[in-house]
Design a protein around this motif. Structure first.
Motif, PDB file in Angstrom:
ATOM      1  N   GLN A   1       0.359  -8.431  27.222  1.00  0.00           N
ATOM      2  CA  GLN A   1       1.248  -8.616  28.373  1.00  0.00           C
ATOM      3  C   GLN A   1       1.046  -9.999  28.987  1.00  0.00           C
ATOM      4  O   GLN A   1       2.004 -10.643  29.409  1.00  0.00           O
ATOM      5  CB  GLN A   1       1.008  -7.529  29.412  1.00  0.00           C
ATOM      6  N   LEU A   2      -0.207 -10.444  29.044  1.00  0.00           N
ATOM      7  CA  LEU A   2      -0.477 -11.777  29.584  1.00  0.00           C
ATOM      8  C   LEU A   2       0.153 -12.859  28.712  1.00  0.00           C
ATOM      9  O   LEU A   2       0.731 -13.819  29.216  1.00  0.00           O
ATOM     10  CB  LEU A   2      -1.990 -12.009  29.708  1.00  0.00           C
ATOM     11  N   LEU A   3       0.034 -12.717  27.401  1.00  0.00           N
ATOM     12  CA  LEU A   3       0.643 -13.701  26.498  1.00  0.00           C
ATOM     13  C   LEU A   3       2.157 -13.700  26.624  1.00  0.00           C
ATOM     14  O   LEU A   3       2.785 -14.759  26.641  1.00  0.00           O
ATOM     15  CB  LEU A   3       0.240 -13.409  25.048  1.00  0.00           C
ATOM     16  N   ALA A   4       2.755 -12.518  26.703  1.00  0.00           N
ATOM     17  CA  ALA A   4       4.205 -12.417  26.812  1.00  0.00           C
ATOM     18  C   ALA A   4       4.713 -12.997  28.126  1.00  0.00           C
ATOM     19  O   ALA A   4       5.846 -13.473  28.206  1.00  0.00           O
ATOM     20  CB  ALA A   4       4.640 -10.955  26.681  1.00  0.00           C
ATOM     21  N   ALA A   5       3.876 -12.996  29.150  1.00  0.00           N
ATOM     22  CA  ALA A   5       4.281 -13.495  30.461  1.00  0.00           C
ATOM     23  C   ALA A   5       4.027 -14.998  30.625  1.00  0.00           C
ATOM     24  O   ALA A   5       4.264 -15.540  31.705  1.00  0.00           O
ATOM     25  CB  ALA A   5       3.533 -12.732  31.559  1.00  0.00           C
ATOM     26  N   PHE A   6       3.570 -15.688  29.577  1.00  0.00           N
ATOM     27  CA  PHE A   6       3.289 -17.120  29.674  1.00  0.00           C
ATOM     28  C   PHE A   6       4.544 -17.854  30.150  1.00  0.00           C
ATOM     29  O   PHE A   6       5.597 -17.752  29.520  1.00  0.00           O
ATOM     30  CB  PHE A   6       2.823 -17.665  28.323  1.00  0.00           C
ATOM     31  N   PRO A   7       4.468 -18.589  31.257  1.00  0.00           N
ATOM     32  CA  PRO A   7       5.661 -19.190  31.843  1.00  0.00           C
ATOM     33  C   PRO A   7       6.125 -20.477  31.162  1.00  0.00           C
ATOM     34  O   PRO A   7       7.212 -20.971  31.430  1.00  0.00           O
ATOM     35  CB  PRO A   7       5.235 -19.475  33.294  1.00  0.00           C
ATOM     36  N   GLY A   8       5.337 -21.051  30.282  1.00  0.00           N
ATOM     37  CA  GLY A   8       5.683 -22.331  29.676  1.00  0.00           C
ATOM     38  C   GLY A   8       6.584 -22.205  28.464  1.00  0.00           C
ATOM     39  O   GLY A   8       7.026 -21.126  28.078  1.00  0.00           O
ATOM     40  N   GLU A   9       6.852 -23.360  27.895  1.00  0.00           N
ATOM     41  CA  GLU A   9       7.650 -23.432  26.673  1.00  0.00           C
ATOM     42  C   GLU A   9       6.733 -23.509  25.470  1.00  0.00           C
ATOM     43  O   GLU A   9       5.537 -23.783  25.594  1.00  0.00           O
ATOM     44  CB  GLU A   9       8.545 -24.680  26.731  1.00  0.00           C
ATOM     45  N   GLU A  10       7.276 -23.308  24.288  1.00  0.00           N
ATOM     46  CA  GLU A  10       6.466 -23.329  23.074  1.00  0.00           C
ATOM     47  C   GLU A  10       5.763 -24.665  22.896  1.00  0.00           C
ATOM     48  O   GLU A  10       4.635 -24.731  22.440  1.00  0.00           O
ATOM     49  CB  GLU A  10       7.339 -23.031  21.859  1.00  0.00           C
ATOM     50  N   GLY A  11       6.390 -25.757  23.290  1.00  0.00           N
ATOM     51  CA  GLY A  11       5.797 -27.081  23.163  1.00  0.00           C
ATOM     52  C   GLY A  11       4.647 -27.343  24.118  1.00  0.00           C
ATOM     53  O   GLY A  11       3.920 -28.317  23.967  1.00  0.00           O
ATOM     54  N   ASP A  12       4.462 -26.479  25.103  1.00  0.00           N
ATOM     55  CA  ASP A  12       3.376 -26.649  26.071  1.00  0.00           C
ATOM     56  C   ASP A  12       2.005 -26.317  25.471  1.00  0.00           C
ATOM     57  O   ASP A  12       0.983 -26.688  26.018  1.00  0.00           O
ATOM     58  CB  ASP A  12       3.591 -25.752  27.294  1.00  0.00           C
ATOM     59  N   ILE A  13       2.012 -25.610  24.372  1.00  0.00           N
ATOM     60  CA  ILE A  13       0.762 -25.216  23.726  1.00  0.00           C
ATOM     61  C   ILE A  13       0.442 -26.225  22.640  1.00  0.00           C
ATOM     62  O   ILE A  13       1.266 -26.504  21.774  1.00  0.00           O
ATOM     63  CB  ILE A  13       0.878 -23.801  23.128  1.00  0.00           C
ATOM     64  N   ALA A  14      -0.750 -26.781  22.705  1.00  0.00           N
ATOM     65  CA  ALA A  14      -1.138 -27.794  21.722  1.00  0.00           C
ATOM     66  C   ALA A  14      -1.185 -27.184  20.323  1.00  0.00           C
ATOM     67  O   ALA A  14      -1.562 -26.029  20.136  1.00  0.00           O
ATOM     68  CB  ALA A  14      -2.514 -28.356  22.080  1.00  0.00           C
ATOM     69  N   ALA A  15      -0.795 -28.009  19.348  1.00  0.00           N
ATOM     70  CA  ALA A  15      -0.825 -27.553  17.958  1.00  0.00           C
ATOM     71  C   ALA A  15      -2.270 -27.374  17.504  1.00  0.00           C
ATOM     72  O   ALA A  15      -3.181 -28.053  17.988  1.00  0.00           O
ATOM     73  CB  ALA A  15      -0.117 -28.561  17.073  1.00  0.00           C
ATOM     74  N   ARG A  16      -2.478 -26.461  16.574  1.00  0.00           N
ATOM     75  CA  ARG A  16      -3.823 -26.235  16.047  1.00  0.00           C
ATOM     76  C   ARG A  16      -4.238 -27.419  15.208  1.00  0.00           C
ATOM     77  O   ARG A  16      -3.425 -28.044  14.539  1.00  0.00           O
ATOM     78  CB  ARG A  16      -3.846 -24.980  15.191  1.00  0.00           C
ATOM     79  N   ALA A  17      -5.516 -27.732  15.243  1.00  0.00           N
ATOM     80  CA  ALA A  17      -6.053 -28.814  14.430  1.00  0.00           C
ATOM     81  C   ALA A  17      -5.960 -28.410  12.960  1.00  0.00           C
ATOM     82  O   ALA A  17      -6.082 -27.242  12.612  1.00  0.00           O
ATOM     83  CB  ALA A  17      -7.501 -29.095  14.817  1.00  0.00           C
ATOM     84  N   GLY A  18      -5.770 -29.385  12.093  1.00  0.00           N
ATOM     85  CA  GLY A  18      -5.652 -29.109  10.662  1.00  0.00           C
ATOM     86  C   GLY A  18      -6.976 -28.966   9.968  1.00  0.00           C
ATOM     87  O   GLY A  18      -7.047 -28.977   8.742  1.00  0.00           O
ATOM     88  N   LYS A  19      -8.058 -28.835  10.741  1.00  0.00           N
ATOM     89  CA  LYS A  19      -9.388 -28.726  10.145  1.00  0.00           C
ATOM     90  C   LYS A  19      -9.551 -27.377   9.452  1.00  0.00           C
ATOM     91  O   LYS A  19      -9.030 -26.375   9.907  1.00  0.00           O
ATOM     92  CB  LYS A  19     -10.472 -28.846  11.229  1.00  0.00           C
ATOM     93  N   PRO A  20     -10.336 -27.370   8.365  1.00  0.00           N
ATOM     94  CA  PRO A  20     -10.638 -26.064   7.745  1.00  0.00           C
ATOM     95  C   PRO A  20     -11.556 -25.270   8.655  1.00  0.00           C
ATOM     96  O   PRO A  20     -12.295 -25.838   9.457  1.00  0.00           O
ATOM     97  CB  PRO A  20     -11.328 -26.457   6.437  1.00  0.00           C
ATOM     98  N   PRO A  21     -11.521 -23.948   8.523  1.00  0.00           N
ATOM     99  CA  PRO A  21     -12.396 -23.134   9.387  1.00  0.00           C
ATOM    100  C   PRO A  21     -13.860 -23.380   9.068  1.00  0.00           C
ATOM    101  O   PRO A  21     -14.213 -23.736   7.948  1.00  0.00           O
ATOM    102  CB  PRO A  21     -12.001 -21.709   9.050  1.00  0.00           C
ATOM    103  N   ARG A  22     -14.705 -23.213  10.058  1.00  0.00           N
ATOM    104  CA  ARG A  22     -16.140 -23.409   9.857  1.00  0.00           C
ATOM    105  C   ARG A  22     -16.726 -22.244   9.069  1.00  0.00           C
ATOM    106  O   ARG A  22     -16.219 -21.117   9.139  1.00  0.00           O
ATOM    107  CB  ARG A  22     -16.860 -23.588  11.187  1.00  0.00           C
ATOM    108  N   ALA A  23     -17.778 -22.519   8.361  1.00  0.00           N
ATOM    109  CA  ALA A  23     -18.430 -21.479   7.577  1.00  0.00           C
ATOM    110  C   ALA A  23     -19.252 -20.567   8.487  1.00  0.00           C
ATOM    111  O   ALA A  23     -19.938 -21.030   9.387  1.00  0.00           O
ATOM    112  CB  ALA A  23     -19.336 -22.109   6.537  1.00  0.00           C
ATOM    113  N   VAL A  24     -19.152 -19.283   8.259  1.00  0.00           N
ATOM    114  CA  VAL A  24     -19.865 -18.308   9.071  1.00  0.00           C
ATOM    115  C   VAL A  24     -20.580 -17.345   8.136  1.00  0.00           C
ATOM    116  O   VAL A  24     -19.984 -16.804   7.207  1.00  0.00           O
ATOM    117  CB  VAL A  24     -18.873 -17.515   9.978  1.00  0.00           C
ATOM    118  N   ASP A  25     -21.862 -17.140   8.370  1.00  0.00           N
ATOM    119  CA  ASP A  25     -22.614 -16.169   7.579  1.00  0.00           C
ATOM    120  C   ASP A  25     -22.389 -14.779   8.178  1.00  0.00           C
ATOM    121  O   ASP A  25     -22.610 -14.562   9.355  1.00  0.00           O
ATOM    122  CB  ASP A  25     -24.106 -16.479   7.616  1.00  0.00           C
ATOM    123  N   LEU A  26     -21.956 -13.874   7.349  1.00  0.00           N
ATOM    124  CA  LEU A  26     -21.730 -12.502   7.825  1.00  0.00           C
ATOM    125  C   LEU A  26     -22.807 -11.604   7.364  1.00  0.00           C
ATOM    126  O   LEU A  26     -23.224 -11.252   6.471  1.00  0.00           O
ATOM    127  CB  LEU A  26     -20.355 -11.976   7.391  1.00  0.00           C
TER     128      LEU A  26
END
Length: 80
Positions: A55-80
């Motif tokens: 509900q909080l995400l759906a209520a975001f008052p901004g435009e799509e361009g207001d959210i910064a694009a994700r970095a093109g970096k590969p995900p970090r390695a995580v030991d599971l």
């Protein structure tokens, strides 16, 4: 938050409710497992009106361009 066995909560229900109204909710246990919570109606009202994350995400008052694009970096390695 204090825990109280169901049999003790039954015997002292009025006191358990009085404590909840004063801001001290109690967890009711049955056979050592948490089963229920006694809290004031005022606290319940507050909790029942908390919006979900969706509900909080759906209520975001901004435009799509207001959210910064994700970095093109590969995900970090995580030991599971």
């Amino acid at each position: 938050m204090r825990e109280i066995q169901l049999k003790d909560a039954k015997a002292t229900l009025s006191a358990v409710v009085d404590q909840a109204v004063r801001g001290n909710p109690a967890v009711i246990t049955r056979h050592g497992r948490r089963q229920a919570v006694v809290l004031s109606y005022e606290e319940y009202e507050k909790l029942s009106h908390v919006p979900s994350f969706g509900q909080l995400l759906a209520a975001f008052p901004g435009e799509e361009g207001d959210i910064a694009a994700r970095a093109g970096k590969p995900p970090r390695a995580v030991d599971l």
